[in-house]
Scaffold this active site. Sequence first.
Site, short mmCIF file in Angstrom:
data_model
loop_
_atom_site.label_atom_id
_atom_site.label_comp_id
_atom_site.label_asym_id
_atom_site.label_seq_id
_atom_site.Cartn_x
_atom_site.Cartn_y
_atom_site.Cartn_z
N LYS A 33 0.82 -1.22 0.00
CA LYS A 33 0.00 0.00 0.00
C LYS A 33 0.85 1.27 0.00
O LYS A 33 0.48 2.28 -0.60
CB LYS A 33 -0.96 0.00 1.20
CG LYS A 33 -1.90 -1.20 1.25
CD LYS A 33 -2.68 -1.38 -0.03
CE LYS A 33 -3.45 -2.67 -0.06
NZ LYS A 33 -3.29 -3.46 -1.29
N GLU B 89 -3.27 7.83 7.71
CA GLU B 89 -3.96 8.72 6.78
C GLU B 89 -5.23 9.25 7.44
O GLU B 89 -5.71 8.71 8.45
CB GLU B 89 -4.28 8.01 5.46
CG GLU B 89 -5.15 6.80 5.58
CD GLU B 89 -5.37 6.10 4.24
OE1 GLU B 89 -4.46 6.07 3.38
OE2 GLU B 89 -6.48 5.58 4.05
N HIS C 227 -16.29 -5.85 5.64
CA HIS C 227 -15.48 -5.85 4.42
C HIS C 227 -15.86 -6.97 3.46
O HIS C 227 -15.12 -7.28 2.54
CB HIS C 227 -13.99 -5.92 4.76
CG HIS C 227 -13.57 -4.85 5.72
ND1 HIS C 227 -13.62 -3.51 5.39
CD2 HIS C 227 -13.21 -4.91 7.01
CE1 HIS C 227 -13.26 -2.81 6.46
NE2 HIS C 227 -13.01 -3.63 7.43
N ARG D 204 -6.54 -8.14 -10.34
CA ARG D 204 -7.23 -9.39 -10.71
C ARG D 204 -8.60 -9.06 -11.26
O ARG D 204 -9.06 -7.91 -11.10
CB ARG D 204 -7.38 -10.26 -9.45
CG ARG D 204 -8.28 -9.60 -8.42
CD ARG D 204 -8.47 -10.42 -7.17
NE ARG D 204 -9.46 -9.82 -6.28
CZ ARG D 204 -9.18 -8.90 -5.37
NH1 ARG D 204 -7.94 -8.49 -5.18
NH2 ARG D 204 -10.13 -8.36 -4.62
C1 MV4 Z 1 -10.59 3.82 4.73
C2 MV4 Z 1 -11.89 4.25 5.06
C3 MV4 Z 1 -12.04 5.56 5.53
N1 MV4 Z 1 -10.96 6.39 5.62
N2 MV4 Z 1 -9.54 4.66 4.82
C4 MV4 Z 1 -11.74 -0.77 4.14
C5 MV4 Z 1 -10.90 -1.90 3.67
C6 MV4 Z 1 -9.94 -1.29 2.76
N3 MV4 Z 1 -10.46 -1.37 1.41
C7 MV4 Z 1 -9.80 0.13 3.21
N4 MV4 Z 1 -11.06 0.43 3.81
C8 MV4 Z 1 -11.36 1.68 4.18
N5 MV4 Z 1 -10.36 2.56 4.29
C9 MV4 Z 1 -9.73 5.93 5.25
N6 MV4 Z 1 -8.68 6.77 5.33
C10 MV4 Z 1 -12.96 3.34 4.90
C11 MV4 Z 1 -12.67 2.08 4.41
C12 MV4 Z 1 -13.78 1.18 4.14
C13 MV4 Z 1 -14.42 0.59 5.16
C14 MV4 Z 1 -13.98 0.80 6.44
C15 MV4 Z 1 -14.66 0.20 7.45
C16 MV4 Z 1 -15.76 -0.60 7.20
C17 MV4 Z 1 -16.16 -0.85 5.93
C18 MV4 Z 1 -15.49 -0.28 4.89
C19 MV4 Z 1 -15.88 -0.53 3.59
C20 MV4 Z 1 -15.21 0.06 2.58
C21 MV4 Z 1 -14.13 0.93 2.84
#
Ligand code: MV4
Length: 513
Positions: free
Chosen positions: A123, A207, A242, A298
Amino acid sequence: MTLSPDFPIKKVLIANRGEIAVRILRSCRDLGIDTVAVYSDADRNALHVRFANEAFPLGGNTPAESYLRGDAILAIAKQCGADAIHPGFGFLSENGAFAEAVEAAGLRFIGPSSHAMAVMGDKLASRKAMVAADVPVVPGGTDAVKDAAAAAEAAEEIGYPVMLKASAGGGGKGIRVVENPEEIETAFTTASGEAQNAFGDGRMYVEKYLVEPRHIEIQVLGDKHGNVLHFGERECSLQRRHQKLIEEAPSPVIDEATRQRMGSAAVAAAKAVDYVSAGTVEFLWSKGEFYFLEMNTRIQVEHGITEEVYGVDLITQMIRVAGDETIEDCVGLIPRGHAIEVRLNAEDPENNFLPSLGTIRNLRWPGGPGVRIDSSVYRGMDVTPYYDSMLAKLIAYGRDREQARRRMLRILQELHVGGVKTSAGVALQLLQTKGFREGNYDTGFLERYMEDQDAREVARDLPDDLEEIAVMVAAIYRQRAGARRHIKPTADGHATNSWVAQARREQHGGQVR
Ligand code: MV4
């Protein structure tokens, strides 16, 4: 779509199982390409085994004993004269070493390069590459924070709330929301330790935490001639822990101007790593702004809704690209209509979505206009604990969003699966909520909805005398504190998911009053 007689791929080994293996088989068959299946013991009667021209056993059942055995799979591919291997998603699909071994053996890997996998799998490296490519990223650092003090310093600069993330993480693993300075030290220590254990890499970065954003991803496709195209967005905010449950294309909040901006950013992200094949660039969208989150190197589960809206076969395009062809026939495709996907999972929503195992006793698939079912289940199939719980992808296509929604309601009402419990009921409820109908939802919507449902159920059962209410509140508290217990049937065999009844049982020594 017909391939030229000298197209270099005549036989494809599919290094996967379930509905994606059947999906890949179908495109190969439509192209006149021979297919080779590999299968675990538990999958010996699986549909992908039956549909393939040839099939070889891998032995074992768990992924490690079967579909993750790259050496065994490559040996079979060479032995049967396959020209290429399609990894699908999951398993070896993002394993750079496997992709390199396939190419080194003189076969074609139907997917991206190990370089693209490596950059996007880290990342911090991907954030650095995005900053260099002027792709907007979530405000925050592009270097690891070496300890809790450095994390605290970074958080002060960014401003709380912040999100701590593992550089080797993804898909929800190794992330922590930190609301204030008092929490950062413990959060850093535990999250970094978890990342070290899970990924062998404890590097963390900080972040800005975007509160309840939407999760919107762009489908991209690149060929070996430097061309990269995008096929619009998919809205993937309806997730629980997720795990995506419902996806749709296009997103109800993205207008054409934003679509083009996000599409251009996704293409720039792909070009930054010389991306070849199908891939997905994930963004967080909040208050009209979007930020690069990560790139999935993918084909994804939800690729079908993009196929329905753009009239493209993405698996066919992956195969053509692997055979050195260009993607010029995809230039200028105009999206039309709307598609919604519901993942049909063998899970028990009334039992904390735990897997529901058993034999598929009965199966009634929906049909009619605008219905696509991608599945590999059949009557008599055993749902085993070895693999993920997805049984099928139900896709509804319509001229507009409301027609697609109504068709999905019809699909879910026509569907019948006997022998295991499924997620269909929750999806049916969600699609009828005001939030979904109005397209007004975010990444927290599904979990809030499920909690409301629990609370409503408790309220329905609430007794009237105070002493019992105190017991119920204690039960709810325990449940909220994560002690979600497995619901055991009572002595009279009556299993209930009501926290009220559970608490009553505990209060009265196991007998429901
Ligand atoms: C985040 C976020 C909010 N702010 N990063 C979730 C897994 C991965 N794809 C990164 N994710 C997130 N990153 C910042 N800076 C919100 C998510 C997020 C999420 C977070 C908690 C619960 C469900 C989620 C679903 C999609 C994205």
